[in-house]
Design a protein around this motif. Structure first.
Motif, PDB file in Angstrom:
ATOM      1  N   ALA A  60       9.523  14.249   0.008  1.00 13.22           N
ATOM      2  CA  ALA A  60      10.625  13.919   1.074  1.00 13.22           C
ATOM      3  C   ALA A  60      10.042  12.794   2.064  1.00 13.22           C
ATOM      4  N   ASP A  61       8.762  13.171   2.707  1.00 16.19           N
ATOM      5  CA  ASP A  61       8.363  12.153   3.553  1.00 16.19           C
ATOM      6  C   ASP A  61       7.680  10.677   3.079  1.00 16.19           C
ATOM      7  N   CYS A  62       7.421  10.846   1.858  1.00 10.21           N
ATOM      8  CA  CYS A  62       6.712   9.740   1.326  1.00 10.21           C
ATOM      9  C   CYS A  62       7.882   8.923   0.284  1.00 10.21           C
ATOM     10  N   PHE A  63       8.950   9.536   0.224  1.00 13.15           N
ATOM     11  CA  PHE A  63       9.999   8.698  -0.346  1.00 13.15           C
ATOM     12  C   PHE A  63       9.760   8.817  -2.018  1.00 13.15           C
ATOM     13  N   VAL A  64       9.256   9.761  -2.583  1.00 11.41           N
ATOM     14  CA  VAL A  64       8.833   9.591  -3.843  1.00 11.41           C
ATOM     15  C   VAL A  64       9.849   9.517  -4.753  1.00 11.41           C
ATOM     16  N   LYS A  65      11.069  10.400  -4.825  1.00 12.47           N
ATOM     17  CA  LYS A  65      12.044  10.182  -5.640  1.00 12.47           C
ATOM     18  C   LYS A  65      13.018   8.831  -5.462  1.00 12.47           C
ATOM     19  N   ASP A  66      12.794   8.349  -4.221  1.00 10.03           N
ATOM     20  CA  ASP A  66      13.621   7.111  -3.905  1.00 10.03           C
ATOM     21  C   ASP A  66      12.738   6.032  -4.604  1.00 10.03           C
ATOM     22  N   TYR A  67      11.394   6.266  -4.866  1.00  8.70           N
ATOM     23  CA  TYR A  67      10.599   5.019  -5.725  1.00  8.70           C
ATOM     24  C   TYR A  67      11.021   5.333  -6.891  1.00  8.70           C
ATOM     25  N   MET A  68      11.196   6.475  -7.519  1.00  4.19           N
ATOM     26  CA  MET A  68      11.544   6.511  -9.014  1.00  4.19           C
ATOM     27  C   MET A  68      12.993   5.947  -9.376  1.00  4.19           C
ATOM     28  N   GLU A  69      14.028   5.745  -8.085  1.00  5.63           N
ATOM     29  CA  GLU A  69      15.361   5.408  -8.522  1.00  5.63           C
ATOM     30  C   GLU A  69      15.039   3.860  -8.650  1.00  5.63           C
ATOM     31  N   GLY A  70      14.235   3.276  -7.858  1.00  4.25           N
ATOM     32  CA  GLY A  70      14.179   1.847  -7.775  1.00  4.25           C
ATOM     33  C   GLY A  70      13.516   1.232  -6.758  1.00  4.25           C
ATOM     34  N   GLU A  71      12.848   0.116  -6.526  1.00  6.10           N
ATOM     35  CA  GLU A  71      12.262  -0.769  -5.625  1.00  6.10           C
ATOM     36  C   GLU A  71      13.275  -1.019  -4.285  1.00  6.10           C
ATOM     37  N   ASP A  72      14.580  -1.296  -4.387  1.00  7.83           N
ATOM     38  CA  ASP A  72      15.267  -1.549  -3.522  1.00  7.83           C
ATOM     39  C   ASP A  72      15.718  -0.321  -2.726  1.00  7.83           C
ATOM     40  N   VAL A  73      16.070   0.749  -3.328  1.00 16.94           N
ATOM     41  CA  VAL A  73      16.173   1.969  -2.998  1.00 16.94           C
ATOM     42  C   VAL A  73      15.142   2.539  -2.118  1.00 16.94           C
ATOM     43  N   TRP A  74      14.080   2.448  -2.625  1.00 14.98           N
ATOM     44  CA  TRP A  74      12.665   2.852  -1.862  1.00 14.98           C
ATOM     45  C   TRP A  74      12.372   1.953  -0.398  1.00 14.98           C
ATOM     46  N   ASN A  75      12.782   0.655  -0.707  1.00 16.49           N
ATOM     47  CA  ASN A  75      12.439  -0.215   0.330  1.00 16.49           C
ATOM     48  C   ASN A  75      13.191   0.141   1.599  1.00 16.49           C
ATOM     49  N   ASP A 105       0.804  -1.209  -0.144  1.00 15.57           N
ATOM     50  CA  ASP A 105       0.013  -0.082   0.039  1.00 15.57           C
ATOM     51  C   ASP A 105       0.826   1.318  -0.127  1.00 15.57           C
ATOM     52  N   ARG A 106       1.823   1.187   0.801  1.00 10.73           N
ATOM     53  CA  ARG A 106       2.847   2.477   0.815  1.00 10.73           C
ATOM     54  C   ARG A 106       3.402   2.485  -0.696  1.00 10.73           C
ATOM     55  N   ALA A 107       3.713   1.361  -1.497  1.00 12.15           N
ATOM     56  CA  ALA A 107       4.162   1.368  -2.769  1.00 12.15           C
ATOM     57  C   ALA A 107       3.345   1.870  -3.636  1.00 12.15           C
ATOM     58  N   SER A 108       1.937   1.870  -3.312  1.00 14.48           N
ATOM     59  CA  SER A 108       1.021   2.354  -4.158  1.00 14.48           C
ATOM     60  C   SER A 108       0.836   3.867  -4.113  1.00 14.48           C
ATOM     61  N   LEU A 109       0.913   4.183  -2.922  1.00 14.41           N
ATOM     62  CA  LEU A 109       0.896   5.553  -2.601  1.00 14.41           C
ATOM     63  C   LEU A 109       2.097   6.515  -3.418  1.00 14.41           C
ATOM     64  N   SER A 110       3.356   5.842  -2.851  1.00  8.31           N
ATOM     65  CA  SER A 110       4.232   6.566  -3.700  1.00  8.31           C
ATOM     66  C   SER A 110       4.497   6.545  -5.178  1.00  8.31           C
TER      67      SER A 110
END
Length: 521
Positions: A476-491, A450-455
Motif C-alpha cells: 500500500a505505502d509503496c504503491f505496488v499495485k498502482d505500478y502494475m496498473e501503469g506508469e501514469d497511475v503510479w506517478n 529510483d522509486r519506480a525501481s523499488l516498486s
C-alpha cells in the motif's frame, strides 16, 4: 506514597533485557558485582544504566485519584509530618532551615530502600506544587498507538522525557537543601563545602547516585547551576575523578544529558576532551563509552564543539589498537556481529550505535565520513541484518533516513544504501523491523526513477508480500499495485502522497515553532 506521586510507568522487560543490547558491551551493574546464587525472579527494572528498583527509574505524572489528594489539607499535613519524622524538616513552617551536620539522612539516601523512598517523596512534592515548572513543552495530539511507538523508539535511542522541575523556594527545594545540608546564607555553590562533600559521597554509592541523578533532572535552572558548582562538575580534575569511578560515571552521563546553558556545555566539553583524547572513554574494556555517548548527544543538541569531538575521537581511537580513520572509528563504535547459526538477531554495542545516531545529528558537512563508514564499510548482508534488528535499525539506518536527505551528503548516502540493498527489498518487506526501512526509504529517495525501481522490484515479489500484514502494508505505502496498473497511475499516486507529506510537514512546523528564524552559525 506512589499513589500520591502519580502513575508509575516502567520500561518493558522485553525491551530492557534484550540479548546483545547491553550498553557497556559487558555488565551494566553499578558498583561491584557480587557472586549471585539462584534466587526468585526479581521484578526490578533493568535499564542500560544499571539495575535498581522501580522507584529510581519510574516515570511520574499527575493523575486524578478519588481516594487520595496530596493537595488536601489533612493528607498534606500527614505527608509533612512523615517528612519531619524522616528528615527533621518542618515544611509546615515557612522558616528557612538551618544547615546541620551530615548524618543519618545522608545514610538513608544510600540505603536500597530509603533512597528510592526519598526519590518518591521528592516527586510527590514536585507534582503537588502549584509553582512547579513543566519542561515537557507542548506536545502534539497523538493516538495511544503513536505514543507507544514513540516511547519504544525513544527508549532504543536512550532518550528520556524531560521531568517537571521544582521551583525556587518550593517544599521540594527545601527538602533537597535539607538532604544536602545546604548553607542558606549564600547561593554561591562554590562556597557550599558540606553540600559538595555530600554530593561527592552520594555519587559514589550505588543507590545514592540515583538520588543525585534525580536532583539533576528535577532542579530548576538557578539551583542546577549552584548544585553543579558545589559538586565541582565543571572542573577538569574533579570531572576526571568522577569519570574513573565505577558508579559516579553514571552521574556524569545524567549531568551531560541535563545541561541547561551553552556556557555549561562548553565547560563540560573541555572536561571530557582529555578523556576522549587518551582513549579512556572510547575503549570498551573500560566500560565508560556512556560518557562519550552523552557528550556527543550534548554537542549535537547545542551545536557546540562538534569538530572538537570528532578530532578527539580520531585521536582517542589512535591510542588503541585500531586505526585513526573515521571509517574505523564508526565500525569499532558499532562493533557489529552477524547473527550466529540458529539465532535470529545480530549483536552490536548499543552505546556505540546510539553514539553513531547522535554523530549523524551533527551539522551535515561533518557527517560525510560517518555516513561513508556505515555505507561503505559494511557489506549488503550486514546492512540487511541491521535493517532487521530493532536497535540497529533505529539507531543506524534511521539515523541516515531521518537526516536532511534533500541535501548532501545524506542524499548521496540514501542513494548508495538503496543501490546496495537491491534484490533484498522483498525479503526486508516481510520482516517486522525491515518493512519500516522499505517504507521510509521510498519517501526519502529524491529521484522518481529510483522509486519506480523499488516498486518494480516489489511488484515481482508481490505474492510473497501478500502473505503477511507487513508485506501488505508495504504494497500500500509503496504503491505496488498502482505500478502494475501503469506508469501514469503510479506517478499520480506517488505525487499525491509526496504533496501530502509536504503539507503535513508544513503544518507540523507551523504548530511547533519550525518557522522561526534559524540562528546563524
Amino acid at each position: 506514597l506512589c499513589i500520591l506521586g502519580g502513575c508509575v510507568e516502567v520500561v518493558p522487560d522485553h525491551l530492557a533485557s534484550k540479548p546483545g543490547g547491553t550498553m557497556e558491551s559487558g555488565g551494566t551493574r553499578r558498583g561491584k558485582v557480587k557472586s549471585t546464587k539462584k534466587k526468585k525472579k526479581n521484578k526490578s527494572v533493568m535499564t542500560g544504566e544499571g539495575v535498581s528498583n522501580n522507584a529510581s527509574h519510574a516515570r511520574y505524572k499527575r493523575v486524578k485519584n478519588g481516594r487520595l489528594d496530596a493537595t488536601d489539607n489533612d493528607v498534606k499535613n500527614c505527608l509533612y509530618s512523615f517528612i519531619y519524622e524522616l528528615t527533621q524538616l518542618d515544611l509546615k513552617s515557612n522558616d528557612e532551615a538551618t544547615s546541620v551536620q551530615p548524618g543519618e539522612l545522608q545514610q538513608l539516601a544510600c540505603n536500597p530502600s530509603a533512597g528510592p523512598l526519598l526519590i518518591v517523596l521528592l516527586h510527590i512534592l514536585i507534582q503537588t506544587s502549584e509553582t512547579s515548572v513543566d519542561t515537557a513543552g507542548r506536545q502534539e495530539t497523538a493516538t495511544d498507538q503513536d505514543k507507544a511507538n514513540k516511547s519504544i523508539s525513544d527508549f532504543r535511542l536512550g532518550i528520556y522525557a524531560p521531568e517537571t522541575q521544582f521551583s525556587k523556594g518550593s517544599p521540594a527545594e527545601r527538602l533537597v537543601k535539607c538532604l544536602l545540608c545546604w548553607d542558606a546564607s549564600t547561593e554561591d555553590g562554590k562556597q557550599q563545602e558540606k553540600a559538595g562533600d555530600i554530593m561527592y559521597g552520594l555519587s559514589g554509592e550505588t543507590r545514592g547516585s540515583h538520588v543525585v541523578e534525580t536532583l539533576l533532572r528535577t532542579s530548576n535552572d538557578s539551583f542546577y547551576e549552584s548544585f553543579c558548582n558545589a559538586g565541582k562538575f565543571f572542573e577538569v580534575e574533579a570531572f576526571s575523578d568522577y569519570a574513573h569511578h565505577e558508579v559516579s560515571n553514571f552521574v556524569l552521563q545524567t549531568l551531560m544529558m541535563t545541561a541547561r546553558t551553552r556556557e555549561q556545555v562548553e565547560s563540560l566539553i573541555k572536561c571530557v576532551e582529555g578523556l576522549i583524547n587518551d582513549g579512556y572513554v572510547l575503549d570498551a574494556k573500560n566500560k565508560r563509552r556512556g560518557i562519550f555517548w552523552r557528550a556527543v548527544e550534548m554537542s549535537a543538541k547545542f551545536r557546540i564543539g562538534q569538530e572538537t569531538i570528532l578530532k578527539c575521537m580520531r585521536k582517542g581511537f589512535g591510542t588503541t589498537e585500531f586505526g585513526m580513520s573515521m571509517d574505523d572509528c564508526v565500525r569499532q563504535l558499532i562493533n557489529f556481529r552477524q547473527p550466529e547459526e540458529g539465532k535470529r538477531f545480530a549483536e552490536l554495542d548499543a552505546i556505540g550505535a546510539r553514539t553513531v545516531y547522535q554523530l549523524l545529528r551533527f551539522v551535515p558537512r561533518l557527517c560525510g565520513d560517518v555516513l561513508t563508514g556505515i555505507i561503505s564499510k559494511f557489506d549488503a548482508s550486514e546492512l540487511e541484518s541491521m535493517c532487521n534488528d530493532g536497535l540497529a535499525s533505529r539507531c543506524i539506518i534511521d539515523g541516515i533516513l531521518d537526516g536532511p536527505t534533500t541535501q548532501k551528503p545524506f542524499s548521496q548516502a540514501v542513494k548508495k544504501l538503496f543501490e546496495k540493498l537491491k534484490d533484498r527489498w522483498v525479503s526486508l518487506s516481510v520482516e517486522r523491523c525491515g518493512h519500516h526501512t522499505v517504507k521510509k526509504i521510498f519517501i526519502k529517495l529524491t529521484n522518481m526513477e529510483d522509486r519506480a525501481s523499488l516498486s518494480r522490484e516489489l511488484a515481482i515479489g508481490i505474492n510473497r508480500l501478500s502473505g503477511n500484514a507487513m508485506g501488505r502494508s508495504v504494497i500500500a505505502d509503496c504503491f505496488v499495485k498502482d505500478y502494475m496498473e501503469g506508469e501514469d497511475v503510479w506517478n499520480a499516486a506517488v505525487k499525491k502522497r509526496l504533496e501530502r507529506e509536504v503539507f503535513l510537514k508544513e503544518i507540523d512546523e507551523g504548530n511547533f515553532g519550525g518557522t522561526e528564524k534559524k540562528r546563524k552559525r
